[in-house]
Structure formats: structure tokens, C-alpha cells
Design a protein around this motif. Structure first.
Motif, PDB file in Angstrom:
ATOM      1  N   THR A 251       6.196  19.347 -64.323  1.00 43.81           N
ATOM      2  CA  THR A 251       5.848  20.507 -64.716  1.00 43.81           C
ATOM      3  C   THR A 251       4.819  20.942 -63.967  1.00 43.81           C
ATOM      4  O   THR A 251       4.740  22.355 -63.413  1.00 43.81           O
ATOM      5  CB  THR A 251       4.979  20.194 -66.021  1.00 43.81           C
ATOM      6  N   GLU A 252       3.769  20.002 -63.305  1.00 44.45           N
ATOM      7  CA  GLU A 252       3.088  20.500 -62.428  1.00 44.45           C
ATOM      8  C   GLU A 252       3.455  21.329 -60.988  1.00 44.45           C
ATOM      9  O   GLU A 252       2.957  22.123 -60.465  1.00 44.45           O
ATOM     10  CB  GLU A 252       2.024  19.544 -62.107  1.00 44.45           C
ATOM     11  N   ASP A 253       4.492  20.509 -60.736  1.00 44.50           N
ATOM     12  CA  ASP A 253       5.239  21.121 -59.350  1.00 44.50           C
ATOM     13  C   ASP A 253       5.826  22.406 -59.545  1.00 44.50           C
ATOM     14  O   ASP A 253       5.952  23.329 -58.532  1.00 44.50           O
ATOM     15  CB  ASP A 253       6.052  19.950 -58.672  1.00 44.50           C
ATOM     16  N   VAL A 333      15.057  16.299 -56.528  1.00 45.89           N
ATOM     17  CA  VAL A 333      14.073  17.042 -57.633  1.00 45.89           C
ATOM     18  C   VAL A 333      13.530  18.065 -57.090  1.00 45.89           C
ATOM     19  O   VAL A 333      13.035  19.057 -57.649  1.00 45.89           O
ATOM     20  CB  VAL A 333      13.230  15.862 -57.966  1.00 45.89           C
ATOM     21  N   PHE A 334      13.243  18.088 -55.543  1.00 45.42           N
ATOM     22  CA  PHE A 334      12.591  19.479 -55.138  1.00 45.42           C
ATOM     23  C   PHE A 334      13.404  20.492 -55.145  1.00 45.42           C
ATOM     24  O   PHE A 334      12.850  21.544 -55.258  1.00 45.42           O
ATOM     25  CB  PHE A 334      12.201  18.802 -53.569  1.00 45.42           C
ATOM     26  N   GLU A 362       9.971  24.666 -49.530  1.00 50.38           N
ATOM     27  CA  GLU A 362       9.169  23.723 -48.843  1.00 50.38           C
ATOM     28  C   GLU A 362       9.070  22.340 -49.674  1.00 50.38           C
ATOM     29  O   GLU A 362       8.654  22.248 -50.539  1.00 50.38           O
ATOM     30  CB  GLU A 362       8.116  24.017 -48.294  1.00 50.38           C
ATOM     31  N   LYS A 363       9.618  21.287 -48.877  1.00 51.25           N
ATOM     32  CA  LYS A 363       9.571  19.897 -49.642  1.00 51.25           C
ATOM     33  C   LYS A 363       8.168  19.287 -49.558  1.00 51.25           C
ATOM     34  O   LYS A 363       7.551  19.328 -48.435  1.00 51.25           O
ATOM     35  CB  LYS A 363      10.609  18.905 -49.223  1.00 51.25           C
ATOM     36  N   ALA A 364       7.868  18.621 -50.576  1.00 52.54           N
ATOM     37  CA  ALA A 364       6.284  17.930 -50.414  1.00 52.54           C
ATOM     38  C   ALA A 364       6.687  16.757 -49.662  1.00 52.54           C
ATOM     39  O   ALA A 364       5.645  16.458 -48.754  1.00 52.54           O
ATOM     40  CB  ALA A 364       6.072  17.489 -51.712  1.00 52.54           C
ATOM     41  N   THR A 365       7.802  16.063 -49.718  1.00 51.40           N
ATOM     42  CA  THR A 365       8.109  14.688 -48.749  1.00 51.40           C
ATOM     43  C   THR A 365       9.702  14.625 -49.184  1.00 51.40           C
ATOM     44  O   THR A 365      10.303  15.000 -49.998  1.00 51.40           O
ATOM     45  CB  THR A 365       7.368  13.689 -49.165  1.00 51.40           C
ATOM     46  N   ASN A 366      10.075  14.069 -47.955  1.00 50.71           N
ATOM     47  CA  ASN A 366      11.573  13.565 -47.840  1.00 50.71           C
ATOM     48  C   ASN A 366      11.642  12.207 -48.661  1.00 50.71           C
ATOM     49  O   ASN A 366      12.788  11.977 -48.780  1.00 50.71           O
ATOM     50  CB  ASN A 366      12.076  13.523 -46.509  1.00 50.71           C
ATOM     51  N   ASN A 367      10.606  11.475 -48.750  1.00 55.17           N
ATOM     52  CA  ASN A 367      10.653  10.255 -49.447  1.00 55.17           C
ATOM     53  C   ASN A 367      10.442  10.300 -50.885  1.00 55.17           C
ATOM     54  O   ASN A 367       9.379  10.475 -51.387  1.00 55.17           O
ATOM     55  CB  ASN A 367       9.639   9.289 -48.756  1.00 55.17           C
ATOM     56  N   VAL A 368      11.688  10.156 -51.677  1.00 63.78           N
ATOM     57  CA  VAL A 368      11.321  10.410 -53.157  1.00 63.78           C
ATOM     58  C   VAL A 368      10.586   9.120 -53.764  1.00 63.78           C
ATOM     59  O   VAL A 368      10.070   9.222 -54.682  1.00 63.78           O
ATOM     60  CB  VAL A 368      12.732  10.367 -53.979  1.00 63.78           C
ATOM     61  N   GLU A 369      10.787   8.148 -53.281  1.00 63.84           N
ATOM     62  CA  GLU A 369       9.840   6.816 -53.874  1.00 63.84           C
ATOM     63  C   GLU A 369       8.399   7.096 -53.506  1.00 63.84           C
ATOM     64  O   GLU A 369       7.694   6.890 -54.494  1.00 63.84           O
ATOM     65  CB  GLU A 369      10.300   5.551 -53.146  1.00 63.84           C
TER      66      GLU A 369
END
Length: 530
Positions: A251-253, A333-334, A362-369
Motif C-alpha cells: 500500500t505504502e509503496d 513486487v517492484f 526505479e527499484k528500492a533494492t534488488n534484494n527482495v529479502e
């Protein structure tokens, strides 16, 4: 006497604890010094550098290539650790203009390299921002930002980083010492006084959260023609109720992605989260939030499988303007969040600028974990977040949003334990600067840096600059407008502060922080009746 000037990579070494070691065991110390000298004479030449001078327990070297200098520094530390006994060497690096005269060099660059080296510990390689800028795109170098320091006899504060390749020591930020300027007792007293004011403000806002939002909330009617939206909390329909953090994060993203679109009014997270589990109909919610459309949806996450459904509703007619279901792997997810934002823009006939389009994907990170742990951390009580956020940053040290949240945690801790305020203010500033370094195009990083600057440097002008950058990157940043108003009020600019609070109220009408901004405005501008 002739002299020449040149730009050089300057490498400064020092054997830590040399004097004490000479007193304890002179022979072993002499052996270390000889090993240090032999290694440098050979290794510096291998990397096309020049040893300018040995100082007994240290040395000064220069290179024409900064990458060669860094490679050389790493090799030197590896060889120092292989000595018998190992040599506890510290290395500092900087780029600067030097004066070359009769085989010796002078200049500010030499002084800066020596000061940076003094912040290190045995086995460390520290360097200035000038060095970092040259090696940042070299994947063989792993780096960690340590913070900004006022070094002795250096006019401006210096950003210092450490090489973190295997086998090297990275000094803990809280234990860094060396040739740093002392803070005067007067400045410390001003900081304590500022802390007392901030603590008082925090108490006022806490009381406001508990008792006043219902009294201060005004309804804002929506026109039905404007391009505006509220994203309601996505429902967690996973078998595991503990996945609620994930659906809240989605939701927030999505709100964050939509907020980057300047021509779309988007209600902030603080207000929409109050409708979690709420039984009100779409028209009522839209009426209270002042929007024309509502986005609602659900999230199911089972292991690595992810299903997200979303539907956009016209609040006036209850017509479904757009809907979609996404069955993807959790690692995507991104991409889903970006697609939802783009589809909503199309449905509302909102044209994206080129820059907005780039920011949305733009992705927040490439690491989903790391991303999932970051979402978990944001749901924890304040004093429990630090450990998990530090774990997140071990998985992805460039995750700017995690650095921003860590800065937010450190910035709030002093309000509850005033005696630790200077320590945590420094940590919050370091984390906020790192967040901007890794996320220069993210609104969240500039907002937290602006907030921390207002606290740590007592400079509302610097804070305003960063918060304005945050709002430019996210025109729907309701919280940013409140922070901007607070900084303007400190400069007695009540007119602009009021304009920004009006904007914040439009974007985040149920926010306690926003109402706290109005309370502060009325108090500072002497309107007690309001």
C-alpha cells in the motif's frame, strides 16, 4: 629554489600505537618498521607510485592514478597482516594539488590525507569523498560511508569512507576518534537547550495524537473533476496473518509511486492508513479525504508466490475505472507497483513527464529479502527497529530507504533519552547523508536529511534546501510540507509556513503531525484562540 604543482593521489600510512610498542618490545617494533618500509618500497613501485618520505612509523606516497593508489593500499594492508608480528597499519587517501619541491611535497592535500588516516584503526583504509567519487563505479572496491568530520586545520567538514573489502577493518562510527576538532562547551549547551525544546514539542504532539485530531479535522469536499486519488490499505488475504506487514508495505509503496506524479493529487499514507478495517463506503471516504477516486485491493503471499489485485473506483458514480490481477513471483513486487502506478495514470488521463516515468520504475533494492525485512522493521516499536535495519543494510548496503529509516530512528531516540542526544544526533546525520548518497533521486532521503539538519546543525536554511528538494521529487509529500513549515517558522516566516500547512492539510488531512504543525503556527504567531 624551483617547485612544481601537480594533482596527485596522496597515500599516508601510520603504524598505530608505535610509541607504546617501542616501550614494551623494542626489537619486535623495529622488525615491524623494517617490514613496513620494505613492503612499501616494493609495492608502491609496482603500482606506479612514489614513496616521498618515511617518518619512522609512517610514510607519505603519491600516485598519478587514484585507482592504482587504492589497489596499492589494499595490497599493502594484506602484506602488513602477513608480517610476523602483523603490522597494525592505518592508511588514509585523498586527492589534491601538491607542491613538489626537492623530492618533498607539501600542500593541504597532504594534511587532509594525514588527518583522515588518524581516524582509522589497524587494518583500515579510509579516504575522502574526492577518492570515493573516482572509485564508486569500480565493482572491485567495496566501500562504507563513515560520516562527515571536522578535521583539525581543515577549513571545511570532510566526508570520510572506508574500504570494506575482505580482510580490512571498518572502524565503528561511534568509536572513531583522531584529529577531530573539539566541540566547545557553549555549543554543547546550545545543543542541550535545543534538545529540551524538541522534547517539549514531542510531548505536545503526543498529546495531540491522543486527544485532538477529531476536534481539528475539517472536511474537504472533492470536486469530482480533479485528478485525485486515495489508496486504501490493501487487504491481507494470505493464510499467514503475519504477512500484514507485507500488504501494508505494498500500500505504502504504491502511494509513493503515485505521489511522484505532479499532476495527480495523492493522499498521504498517514491519513489512508486510518481506514484499515473501516466499514465506510467509498463515497464517504472520498468525501472525507477530498478525492475523486479510490484505489483498493488485496495481497496474497504464499512462499515465493504473490497475487495482487487492484481496482480503481470513481467515488461519485461508483464506476470501476480500471482493475487488474497480478500473479507473479515475489521478486517482481517492484515491477507490479510500477505497473499499477502507470495504469492508474492512464486511467485518469494523466501524462507522465520523462523524469516521472524514470522515477516510477526505479527499484528500492534488488534484494527482495532485504526489502521484506525493511517492511518488517517499519512495523516494529521505535527502539526495536535498529537491529533489524542494520541487518537489512548488511544484505544491501546501498538500500537508501533503509538508511533513511535508520536516520529516522536515531533522530527520535534522543527525545526519549536526552542524555544520549549528541551521540544519536551524530548517528542520525551520518545515516541521513548516506541515504541521500545512495538515493539522490528519492524524496524520502532528502526529507529525513532536512529534518535531521534542522535538529543537528540548528540551521533551518539548510533544512529548507533539502526539504524543497524532497518536495520537488514528490509533489504529494504531505509530511514534507509540514517539515518545511516547521523550518520556516524557526525563521519567523509564518506566511509561507501557513501556505505549506494548507498544502499539507489537502494531502494528509487526518495527520497528527500536520495538526501539530498548525498548533505550532498558532502558538508562535500568537493566535492562542485558534
Amino acid at each position: 629554489m624551483s617547485s612544481t604543482r601537480q594533482l596527485a593521489a596522496i597515500l599516508f600510512t601510520d603504524i598505530a600505537g608505535y610509541t607504546a610498542m617501542m616501550q614494551r618490545d623494542e626489537q619486535s617494533t623495529v622488525t615491524m618498521v623494517k617490514h613496513h618500509r620494505a613492503v612499501l618500497e616494493k609495492t608502491v613501485a609496482e603500482f606506479d607510485g612514489e614513496v616521498i618520505e618515511f617518518y619512522g612509523d609512517g610514510s607519505l606516497c603519491i600516485f598519478t592514478s587514484i585507482t592504482q593508489a587504492v589497489h596499492c593500499a589494499y595490497r599493502i594492508q594484506q602484506l602488513m597482516q602477513q608480517g610476523n608480528p602483523p603490522v597494525p597499519l592505518r592508511i588514509g587517501l585523498h586527492i589534491g594539488e601538491v607542491i613538489y619541491e626537492n623530492g618533498k611535497i607539501m600542500g593541504d592535500g597532504v594534511n587532509i590525507a594525514a588527518r583522515i588516516q588518524s581516524l582509522g584503526q589497524p587494518g583500515s583504509i579510509l579516504f575522502s569523498k574526492e577518492v570515493f567519487d573516482k572509485i564508486r563505479n569500480h565493482p572491485e572496491f567495496k566501500t562504507v560511508y563513515l560520516g562527515r568530520y571536522n578535521l583539525k586545520n581543515v577549513a571545511e567538514p570532510m566526508d570520510v569512507s572506508a574500504l570494506s573489502n575482505e580482510g580490512l577493518t571498518v572502524p565503528p562510527k561511534e568509536k572513531i576518534e583522531g584529529r577531530i576538532k573539539k566541540i566547545s562547551a557553549r555549543r554543547k549547551l546550545k545543543a542541550v537547550r535545543k534538545g529540551i525544546l524538541l522534547s517539549t514539542a514531542a510531548i505536545v504532539i503526543t498529546l495531540l495524537v491522543l486527544f485532538l485530531p477529531g476536534l481539528l479535522k475539517d472536511k474537504i469536499r472533492f470536486s469530482g473533476s480533479e485528478k485525485s486519488i486515495a489508496v486504501l490499505p490493501f487487504e491481507n488475504i494470505s493464510n499467514d496473518s503475519l504477512q500484514q506487514y507485507f500488504s501494508d508495505g505494498i500500500t505504502e509503496d504504491i502511494i509513493t509511486q503515485l505521489s511522484k506524479i505532479a499532476n495527480l493529487k495523492v493522499i498521504s499514507r498517514t491519513s489512508v492508513m486510518q481506514y484499515k478495517g473501516n466499514r465506510k463506503n467509498v463515497r464517504e471516504i472520498a468525501d472525507e479525504l477530498g478525492v475523486a477516486t479510490i484505489l483498493e485491493g488485496s495481497v496474497r503471499k504464499e512462499g515465493n508466490k504473490l497475487r495482487i489485485t487492484a481496482q480503481l473506483i470513481d467515488a461519485e458514480s461508483d464506476e470501476h475505472l480500471w482493475s487488474e490481477s497480478y500473479d507473479r513471483d515475489a521478486s517482481q513486487v517492484f515491477a507490479i507497483q510500477s505497473e499499477v502506478a502507470q495504469e492508474i495514470a492512464k486511467a485518469l488521463n494523466v501524462k507522465l513527464t520523462t523524469e516521472e516515468g524514470k522515477r516510477i520504475i526505479e527499484k528500492a533494492t534488488n534484494n527482495v529479502e532485504a526489502y521484506e525485512d525493511y517492511l518488517r522493521a517499519k512495523r516494529l516499536p521505535l527502539f526495536e527497529r535498529e537491529e533489524l535495519l542494520l541487518s537489512v543494510l548488511k544484505k544491501d548496503s546501498t538500500f537508501s530507504l533503509a538508511w533513511a529509516e535508520l536516520a529516522n530512528v536515531y533522530a527520535k531516540i534522543p527525545w526519549r533519552n536526552l542524555s544520549e542526544k549528541p551521540y544519536y544526533v551524530r548517528k542520525s546525520l551520518d545515516a541521513a547523508i548516506t541515504a541521500v548518497e545512495y538515493g539522490p533521486e528519492r524524496s524520502e532521503t532528502h526529507m529525513i536529511l532536512g529534518d535531521v539538519l534542522k535538529i543537528s546543525t540548528l540551521s533551518p536554511a539548510l533544512a529548507i534546501k533539502e526539504i524543497n528538494r524532497s518536495i520537488k521529487l514528490n509533489p504529494n509529500n504531505g509530511e514534507g510540507y509540514v517539515y518545511l513549515a516547521f523550518a520556516q517558522m524557526e525563521m519567523a516566516n509564518f506566511t509561507d509556513a501557513e501556505k505549506n500547512l494548507v498544502k499539507a492539510k489537502q494531502l494528509d488531512p487526518l495527520s497528527a503531525i500536520m495538526h501539530g504543525g498548525w498548533l505550532t503556527l498558532y502558538r508562535y504567531s500568537r493566535n492562542p484562540e485558534k
